[in-house]
Motif scaffolding. Structure first.
Motif, PDB file in Angstrom:
ATOM      1  N   SER A 141      71.136 -21.847 -39.433  1.00 39.48           N
ATOM      2  CA  SER A 141      70.894 -20.404 -39.398  1.00 39.48           C
ATOM      3  C   SER A 141      71.743 -19.722 -38.319  1.00 39.48           C
ATOM      4  O   SER A 141      72.223 -18.604 -38.524  1.00 39.48           O
ATOM      5  CB  SER A 141      69.405 -20.134 -39.153  1.00 39.48           C
ATOM      6  OG  SER A 141      69.009 -20.619 -37.871  1.00 39.48           O
ATOM      7  N   LEU A 142      71.944 -20.392 -37.195  1.00 40.39           N
ATOM      8  CA  LEU A 142      72.759 -19.812 -36.125  1.00 40.39           C
ATOM      9  C   LEU A 142      74.236 -19.755 -36.537  1.00 40.39           C
ATOM     10  O   LEU A 142      74.932 -18.777 -36.250  1.00 40.39           O
ATOM     11  CB  LEU A 142      72.589 -20.599 -34.830  1.00 40.39           C
ATOM     12  CG  LEU A 142      71.197 -20.524 -34.185  1.00 40.39           C
ATOM     13  CD1 LEU A 142      71.158 -21.395 -32.941  1.00 40.39           C
ATOM     14  CD2 LEU A 142      70.828 -19.104 -33.843  1.00 40.39           C
ATOM     15  N   LEU A 143      74.718 -20.806 -37.170  1.00 40.75           N
ATOM     16  CA  LEU A 143      76.111 -20.817 -37.594  1.00 40.75           C
ATOM     17  C   LEU A 143      76.379 -19.844 -38.735  1.00 40.75           C
ATOM     18  O   LEU A 143      77.531 -19.477 -38.986  1.00 40.75           O
ATOM     19  CB  LEU A 143      76.525 -22.236 -38.012  1.00 40.75           C
ATOM     20  CG  LEU A 143      76.556 -23.278 -36.898  1.00 40.75           C
ATOM     21  CD1 LEU A 143      76.919 -24.650 -37.452  1.00 40.75           C
ATOM     22  CD2 LEU A 143      77.546 -22.879 -35.820  1.00 40.75           C
ATOM     23  N   ALA A 144      75.322 -19.421 -39.430  1.00 42.86           N
ATOM     24  CA  ALA A 144      75.493 -18.474 -40.532  1.00 42.86           C
ATOM     25  C   ALA A 144      75.584 -17.030 -40.056  1.00 42.86           C
ATOM     26  O   ALA A 144      75.910 -16.137 -40.854  1.00 42.86           O
ATOM     27  CB  ALA A 144      74.337 -18.620 -41.521  1.00 42.86           C
ATOM     28  N   VAL A 145      75.294 -16.787 -38.778  1.00 38.97           N
ATOM     29  CA  VAL A 145      75.365 -15.427 -38.261  1.00 38.97           C
ATOM     30  C   VAL A 145      76.820 -14.983 -38.189  1.00 38.97           C
ATOM     31  O   VAL A 145      77.691 -15.701 -37.689  1.00 38.97           O
ATOM     32  CB  VAL A 145      74.725 -15.350 -36.842  1.00 38.97           C
ATOM     33  CG1 VAL A 145      74.853 -13.947 -36.279  1.00 38.97           C
ATOM     34  CG2 VAL A 145      73.266 -15.765 -36.902  1.00 38.97           C
ATOM     35  N   ARG A 146      77.094 -13.799 -38.698  1.00 38.33           N
ATOM     36  CA  ARG A 146      78.459 -13.270 -38.698  1.00 38.33           C
ATOM     37  C   ARG A 146      78.781 -12.690 -37.312  1.00 38.33           C
ATOM     38  O   ARG A 146      77.954 -12.012 -36.709  1.00 38.33           O
ATOM     39  CB  ARG A 146      78.622 -12.188 -39.754  1.00 38.33           C
ATOM     40  CG  ARG A 146      78.532 -12.705 -41.175  1.00 38.33           C
ATOM     41  CD  ARG A 146      78.767 -11.563 -42.157  1.00 38.33           C
ATOM     42  NE  ARG A 146      77.769 -10.508 -41.977  1.00 38.33           N
ATOM     43  CZ  ARG A 146      77.846  -9.317 -42.551  1.00 38.33           C
ATOM     44  NH1 ARG A 146      78.880  -9.015 -43.323  1.00 38.33           N
ATOM     45  NH2 ARG A 146      76.900  -8.421 -42.350  1.00 38.33           N
TER      46      ARG A 146
END
Length: 486
Positions: A478-483
């Motif tokens: 979820s953190l890596l998916a943040v733009r």
């Protein structure tokens, strides 16, 4: 041969050309020839072109002659020119002129017309008050909320009513110092009483605003919930000349930059960070529908160093784990007793009771009887009981194949299987077993081998597993998916 008009047509010079008679010109005199020659001369040529030619020198001579003539006929410089000046104004004319003049106040200007009070002007006994008055009070540290409102001008009753209404919605201790509270005070019957509170607004929480309004003779409370977006903030950028300055220029607060550098330093030497590397941060963020924004803790610390990529995520236990779910913990043991005085060091020594030299696997710390013994790090009590010459003995495991032992205790404060935290009291010093006096025998064993406890540093590998690992992987995704910048 002549024509009828008396003109020769052959055998002589024709005196008629194209039907017009040619009249011979009279010969010019000397003056006329000089005047014509003068008109042919350019007396003011361009002095910027053909420099050095005859025409240029002629123009320079003309310019010099004109300058000399102007100087010759000019009046003397030292003699002042006489002129006339008007006489100074006085009386009514001066007053009228000053009324229309503009003089800077910095120069003491007092121009303009001033009207003095006449008999029609009646002085007021007292200046009337404004019908309403807006004030703002700031929440401070310490002190009562009601006392703060009274100092701002509220009556004791209004302050008590406002305090009771606000405390019914949120604990007063949750109001952050520095919070601005605008309020409106109404008209009062006389100056001997406080103004009544008409309206008050306070941002009790980031997601809640409270409003007090007067209805009749009392106050009513209105709660307004504020929508909050909890999407984290991701900031990426090149390191450039300085990792710290680049992150600060991108808007990362100082404390979060320091936290990021400390986290990365546990896995990667900061001195090896180059200008071409890329930093990556994910920060807690709350965005209110009213436009405010709050930044929280650092959740993700990443560094892209060419083919090496460092990715650290902070888990619920406060530890920075790699994206794989592993974490290396490093630290040092603290002394288990305060005011420590080492009476026997680690190594070979002559035993005072047995009478021969043998290996001393720990250190002896001289302490008064009953001194509390504190756990030097988090761990689990493996054994607490009697153990031969050690007397009352405690054995504690700290993970990473590290074990500490404590001998010659007077009594225990823990039991076998109990988990203890760093600094917790586990027992009390004494002189049980083979001992010449009250002291603590402290041992540190790593991988089954006794090591010197003084200055001992340790590192251990912690690995998440099971449900915790699944939750951790989901958080990483979820953190890596943040733009970035979203």
């Amino acid at each position: 041969m002549r024509s009828d008009h008396g003109l020769e047509q052959a055998g002589g010079t024709a005196t008629m050309a194209f039907g017009r008679a040619i009249v011979p010109q009279p010969e010019l005199g000397l003056v006329d020839r000089l005047r014509a020659a003068a008109l042919q001369i350019d007396w003011v040529p361009d002095l910027g072109s053909r420099i050095g030619s005859l025409e240029w020198w002629r123009g320079a001579a003309t310019c010099a002659a004109l300058c000399a003539t102007a100087i010759a006929i000019a009046p003397p410089i030292g003699r002042p020119l006489l002129g006339t000046m008007p006489s100074p104004l006085s009386g009514t004319d001066r007053d009228e002129a000053r009324a229309q003049a503009i003089a800077p106040i910095a120069w003491g200007g007092d121009s303009g017309r001033h009207m003095a009070a006449n008999d029609l002007v009646v002085p007021l006994a007292e200046a009337p008050e404004r019908p309403i008055e807006d004030r703002t009070v700031t929440v401070g540290r310490g002190g009562g909320f009601g006392d703060m409102l009274q100092r701002a001008g509220l009556s004791e009753r209004d302050a008590q009513d406002a305090t009771a209404l606000i405390s019914s919605a949120v604990p007063l201790g949750d109001l952050k110092p520095g919070t601005q509270i605008p309020m409106t005070l109404g008209r009062r019957p006389n100056k001997t009483v406080a103004r009544p509170l008409e309206a008050l607004s306070v941002r009790a929480r980031f997601d809640l605003e409270l409003t007090l309004k007067r209805v009749g003779s009392g106050l009513t409370l209105t709660r307004q919930a504020i929508a909050i977006d909890n999407t984290p903030l991701r900031i990426q950028g090149p390191v450039g000349g300085s990792l710290y300055r680049s992150a600060r220029a991108a808007g990362v607060p100082v404390k979060l930059v320091e936290t990021y550098i400390k986290a990365i330093a546990t896995k990667f030497a900061i001195g090896r960070v180059s200008s071409g590397d890329t930093y990556d941060l994910v920060i807690e963020r709350q965005r209110a529908a009213t436009g405010e924004q709050q930044l929280g803790n650092l959740l993700f610390a990443g560094l892209d160093h060419g083919d090496k990529k460092t990715q650290l995520v902070k888990w619920t236990d406060g530890t920075w784990y790699e994206a794989s779910g592993q974490a290396e913990r490093q630290g040092m043991f603290t002394m288990p007793v305060s005011m420590a005085r080492v009476t026997s060091s680690f190594g070979m020594r002559f035993h005072p009771l047995l009478g021969f030299t043998r290996m001393h696997k720990g250190i002896d710390i001289g302490t008064p009887w009953g001194t509390p013994i504190h756990a030097p790090a988090d761990g689990t009590i493996v054994y607490a009981g009697r153990s031969g010459g050690y007397g009352n003995f405690i054995k504690m495991a700290h993970g990473g194949n590290i074990v500490t032992c404590y001998g010659h205790l007077s009594r225990f404060a823990t039991r076998s299987g109990q988990h203890v935290a760093r600094g917790q009291v586990i027992g009390y010093s004494g002189s049980s077993g083979l001992s010449t006096g009250p002291h603590l025998h402290w041992e540190v064993i790593r991988n089954g081998v006794a090591v010197n406890p003084r200055g001992f540093s340790f590192s251990s590998i912690a690995t998440l597993s099971g449900e915790q690992l699944r939750q951790f992987k989901a958080k990483v995704a979820s953190l890596l998916a943040v733009r970035p910048g979203a």
